[in-house]
Write a protein that holds these residues in place. Structure first.
Motif, PDB file in Angstrom:
ATOM      1  N   THR A 411       0.825  -1.203   0.000  1.00  0.00           N
ATOM      2  CA  THR A 411       0.000   0.000   0.000  1.00  0.00           C
ATOM      3  C   THR A 411       0.861   1.256   0.000  1.00  0.00           C
ATOM      4  OG1 THR A 411      -1.710  -1.198   1.224  1.00  0.00           O
ATOM      5  CG2 THR A 411      -1.858   1.192   1.212  1.00  0.00           C
ATOM      6  N   VAL A 415       0.408   4.675  -2.303  1.00  0.00           N
ATOM      7  CA  VAL A 415       0.112   5.940  -1.626  1.00  0.00           C
ATOM      8  C   VAL A 415       1.196   6.967  -1.942  1.00  0.00           C
ATOM      9  CG1 VAL A 415      -0.063   7.065   0.628  1.00  0.00           C
ATOM     10  CG2 VAL A 415      -1.254   4.910   0.218  1.00  0.00           C
ATOM     11  N   CYS A 416       2.452   6.565  -1.825  1.00  0.00           N
ATOM     12  CA  CYS A 416       3.545   7.491  -2.126  1.00  0.00           C
ATOM     13  C   CYS A 416       3.550   7.875  -3.610  1.00  0.00           C
ATOM     14  CB  CYS A 416       4.889   6.866  -1.741  1.00  0.00           C
ATOM     15  SG  CYS A 416       5.159   6.775   0.044  1.00  0.00           S
ATOM     16  N   TYR A 418       0.908   8.134  -5.523  1.00  0.00           N
ATOM     17  CA  TYR A 418      -0.181   9.083  -5.741  1.00  0.00           C
ATOM     18  C   TYR A 418       0.155  10.462  -5.159  1.00  0.00           C
ATOM     19  CZ  TYR A 418      -3.677   5.971  -7.817  1.00  0.00           C
ATOM     20  OH  TYR A 418      -4.376   5.158  -8.685  1.00  0.00           O
ATOM     21  N   ILE A 419       0.831  10.493  -4.012  1.00  0.00           N
ATOM     22  CA  ILE A 419       1.270  11.783  -3.463  1.00  0.00           C
ATOM     23  C   ILE A 419       2.240  12.457  -4.430  1.00  0.00           C
ATOM     24  CG2 ILE A 419       2.588  12.883  -1.608  1.00  0.00           C
ATOM     25  CD1 ILE A 419       1.530  10.694   0.273  1.00  0.00           C
ATOM     26  N   THR A 422       0.227  13.704  -7.536  1.00  0.00           N
ATOM     27  CA  THR A 422      -0.717  14.798  -7.292  1.00  0.00           C
ATOM     28  C   THR A 422      -0.011  16.142  -7.115  1.00  0.00           C
ATOM     29  OG1 THR A 422      -2.194  13.233  -6.177  1.00  0.00           O
ATOM     30  CG2 THR A 422      -2.622  15.571  -5.821  1.00  0.00           C
ATOM     31  N   ILE A 461      -5.998   8.116  -1.895  1.00  0.00           N
ATOM     32  CA  ILE A 461      -4.993   8.066  -0.827  1.00  0.00           C
ATOM     33  C   ILE A 461      -5.681   7.799   0.506  1.00  0.00           C
ATOM     34  CG2 ILE A 461      -3.376   9.466   0.522  1.00  0.00           C
ATOM     35  CD1 ILE A 461      -2.601  10.827  -2.157  1.00  0.00           C
TER      36      ILE A 461
END
Length: 532
Positions: A411, A415-416, A418-419, A422, A461
């Motif tokens: 995960t 998550v990283c 997507y950060i 974005t 996220i």
């Protein structure tokens, strides 16, 4: 006459290639960097790398566990379709940025370029670390997935007698990382040519699944169209609406990493056009192929979903194959699956090494002087490759803390990612800096596309950090928030550390035109103003 014509065509092609190379070098120079890699990637080969990094069939095999419980066939088919629509918006926004500034630094470079003067140094640092962490975790999750697939094949081959221990899986995992490191250290030209073979393997695997399941599945396991396309079965414990949203996790994890071509942009010819082509074609094609695979699985997996998820084999897709084509057929298809997923791991390590090389070029990482090194024989960043592989080996030790710990690593990678995706997309619109589009531009649609992509990723996220079941205990908690939060806190702690932290010396991307790395390091320490 024919020979003369062939010679003319060849000469024109070489002249065009040379012109593109000069244009690529000139564009890179305008961004402040000298040309250090060999530009041996064609447009189709750059697409091949991004397409292989996604490795859609192998990825579905790894994440099917996260779509069947959250809506059954509806979650698999329509959850995939819905999420894929949003992923296309993300790919469009990323492609526009990649066309405007095709550099190996990618996300952190774009963040610095488009952010306000006040916050750009910190945000550049933060995204550089976020992207590095994403690649370390992504490499770990990919190779752990390959190791798990190998153990699943061993379980099938032994008729269920062999059940791998965690130590045995970790041993295979480490061996895979060593092998991948060796392959990712090859010359750029060799890695580029391998991508054509990788494309063929991934397409063949897709065709095998599409043909074998309908042809070989027993009639009693055939599902009607109303079941395959309309049956909703929620065995997750969450409310039905949220369970359907959780089915987005499968495509979000599968159709990811399509920005890999950005980090190879300094090795691509005509990069401002090749990079957006690679991003969009890989993301869209993978989303479509993955949707077809999910539809076929929904038609031929039978109706007992709990037995598919809870089978001792440990992999729902393996169970579906075993029920359809038997032991021998499953082993043959699974061998194909393991090979293609192995290719994914190699290409992901290759792309990640370029990110580490670029961030070290800008003095962002500890040991940057060692990591910013180009092997004189292969013209590839071998030190960066070794660093990533070693970090993944260390991160894999979390598997001994239990399945929750290693799943948190999986995960963390997304998550990283997507950060990291974005932040530059948002910074472009709120940072107050001028954006100069490349050959690929969205025009009036650029703002709406960026907005939809950003809202989707911020929402996902949050979803990814929720526990897999309601009312979690210590044994069912999603520890990704701990792993992600801890990693990001360490990177920020390093930046704000008194006297020696990055805030005192990191000033964003360096200019390497006409200067040695040692001179750049001395200049940065002396003045702290060596930047674009």
């Amino acid at each position: 006459m024919a020979e003369k014509l062939d010679t003319t065509v060849e000469r024109d092609f070489l002249e065009e290639s040379n012109a593109n190379a000069l244009n690529d070098e000139a564009l890179l120079a305008r961004m402040g960097y000298k040309q250090e890699f060999k530009r041996d990637f064609s447009r189709i080969e750059l697409f091949g790398l991004s397409f292989t990094v996604i490795g859609v069939v192998g990825s579905i095999a790894s994440v099917l566990l996260f779509s069947i419980p959250y809506g059954g066939p509806v979650g698999m088919v329509w959850g995939w379709f819905t999420c894929s629509c949003f992923l296309v918006f993300v790919a469009l926004a990323m492609a526009e940025l990649g066309s405007a500034a095709p550099t190996a630094g990618g996300l952190y470079y774009w963040t610095f370029t488009f952010s306000s003067q006040k916050y750009r140094n910190f945000l550049c640092w933060f995204i550089g670390y976020v992207n590095t962490i994403a690649y370390i975790a992504g490499i770990a999750s990919l190779d752990w997935g390959v190791a798990a697939q190998i153990m699943a094949a061993a379980n099938i081959g032994s008729d269920g007698e062999f059940i791998a221990t965690n130590a045995q899986t970790y041993g295979v995992y480490c061996a895979l990382l060593v092998f991948h490191a060796a392959m990712a250290s090859l010359a750029t030209r060799t890695i580029a040519r391998l991508q054509r073979l990788y494309i063929i393997f991934n397409i063949l695997l897709f065709l095998v699944v599409m043909i074998a399941l309908p042809a070989a599945t027993p009639k009693e396991l055939h599902n009607t169209a109303s079941f395959a396309l309309g049956h909703f079965e929620n065995i997750s414990g969450w409310a039905d609406g949220y369970a359907f949203i959780l089915s987005f996790l499968a495509p979000a994890w599968s159709v990811s990493g399509f920005d890999a071509g950005v980090h190879l942009s300094e090795e691509a010819r005509n990069a401002p056009r090749a990079v957006p082509f690679a991003i969009l074609s890989a993301a869209i094609l993978s989303a479509i192929l993955g949707w077809f695979v999910n539809i076929v699985l929904a038609f031929y997996m039978g109706r007992d979903l709990e037995s598919v998820v809870g089978n001792p084999i440990g992999q729902p897709m393996t169970t579906i194959f075993f029920n359809s084509v038997g032991k021998t057929g499953t082993l043959a298809i699974w061998a194909f699956m393991i090979i293609t997923f192995w290719m994914t791991g190699m290409d992901y390590l290759t792309a990640g090494s370029r990110q580490v090389f670029a961030f070290s070029r800008d003095q962002g990482l500890p040991l940057s002087g060692w990591l910013y090194h180009m092997n004189s024989r292969t013209r590839t960043p071998v030190h960066a490759v070794v660093f990533l592989a070693l970090m993944a080996i260390l991160l894999g030790l979390l598997s001994f803390a239990g399945p929750l710990a290693i799943s948190a690593v999986f995960t963390m990678a997304i998550v990283c990612q997507y950060i990291g995706w974005t932040t530059p997309i948002v910074a472009r619109w709120v940072g107050g800096q001028t954006f100069v589009a490349g050959p690929f531009k969205l025009g009036l649609m650029s703002g709406p596309v960026s907005f939809i992509a950003s809202v989707y990723m911020i929402f996902m996220i949050i979803v990814m950090l929720f526990p897999p079941i309601p009312a979690p205990t210590s044994h069912s908690m999603n520890y990704a928030v701990v792993v992600v939060g801890g990693s990001l806190m360490l990177s920020m702690g390093y930046y704000f550390f008194p006297k020696y932290g990055g805030r005192y010396w990191f000033t964003g991307p360096l200019q390497t035109i006409g200067q040695s790395h040692q001179a750049l390091s001395r200049e940065r320490k002396d003045s702290g103003v060596s930047r674009h």
